[in-house]
Design an enzyme around this catalytic site. Sequence first.
Site: not given
Ligand code: ACO
Length: 448
Positions: A285, A326, A382
Amino acid sequence: MEKQPQAATLSRETPPAVGRDTLSVVDNRTGKTYDLPIQNGTVRAMDLRQIKTSPDDFGLMSYDPGFMNTASCKSRITFIDGDKGILLYRGYPIEQIAEQGTYLETAYLILNGELPSKAQYADWVERITLHTMIHENVKELMSGFRYDAHPMGMLASTVAALSTFYPDAKRVHDPLARKLEIQRLIAKIPTLAAFAYRHSMGLPYAYPDNELGYAGNFLNMMFKKTEVKYLVSPVLEKALDVLFILHADHEQNCSTSAMRGIGSSEADPYCAAAGAIGALYGPLHGGANEQVLRMLAEIGSKDKVPAFIKEVKQSGGEVRLMGFGHRVYKNYDPRARILKKMADQVFEVTGRNPLLDIALELERIALEDEYFVKRKLYPNVDFYSGLIYQAMTFPVDLFPVLFAIPRMSGWLAQWQELIEDKEQRIARPRQVYLGASRRDYVPLHRRG
Ligand code: ACO
């Protein structure tokens, strides 16, 4: 006046005609059809309870770990359209507020629903300014922390401790008591945050300066050394104020849900806010911008970006491009767009953060790469915020604290909405029980 939905009905005949605001559900266990009213694009989970296989059946529930598709409240504060990349506070686009407004104006807007008039704004700023001091005993409390205590842990503890200084905060149904505690919390959180930082640095505390604005005074309490008057850079003050605006609220995220969950038991707002700070502390988060910096430092140089992107794609989700993607935004996060523009202004004062070139190259390649395009992965808030904080010499440990300061106004607005919402109850989710069925206790001496 909001249109009231129809009552849920049980229908054993053919499904009703198309065009009604209802959802017809056929229970294939019994063959019965149910007609569930649809309001605001939702059906009520409680309407499922009538769906039973026998009179003593508990009734159907919805199962939704992580609240992926469950609305827990009706809210009028923040609107996000994740597909289009739109963020509105009380209807106003974030871009317009960030360009023309101030953080304290934003906090007033979020809390009260309307922008303040000139007189209301002057009164609001004065009240917040006059509440920035903290009781001297809080300083003693802080001195009990180890020299290397994480500032987020100190912040959560000291915000909770304020509850003991203001016992009237328990009167959560008294609008006047609520107003006062809201002012205190918004005014005192920068002081607590700066004192936590100075404790960790072994520096004497710098007291609030009432002649400075909200962001300027925070910079003063953070960085003032022996000078009589701390001179605030107008560019950095504005940048921090914009960062505060961008982080003020973001509807029902993890920490806001924690604030509402704790508030639903009628705990005072200090204890509820301390819980919200705890939720924000987690790396999923409030800690992602720190991960972005670590990732950029590990990549090391622009020419290593293609190899890193390849590693991300081949890892099957294990290695992530931090600051990308996101849960809600499936388009460019509008806050990231504002920060990307603002970074240049900040770097003109602080000097360019060398990691910026790696970040820009990562963004350029990722936005053209099929892997990221297909999954709708764009930079989130971020991706650039950490680079700016670092250039302003905030230590990495303080990043989640910098998020908590402005989010306090969002938490409090959501808490107030919860308290005034007659439909809300104590938050108490159901569970699907998969454990052992009833069995008799065996005393220890008879167990093998
Ligand atoms: N880099 C590479 N691949 C990614 C990323 C990423 N940053 N984010 C998602 N994916 C991929 C996943 O591997 C998944 O691939 P698949 O379909 O082949 O399995 C697909 O995209 C969907 O990802 P999920 O994890 O299901 O998406 P979710 O909505 O649950 O997650 C999250 C969102 C947690 C923000 C994710 O994008 C992530 O981990 N990002 C990096 C961390 C980050 O920047 N967090 C800050 C968020 S903003 C905030 O909180 C203020």
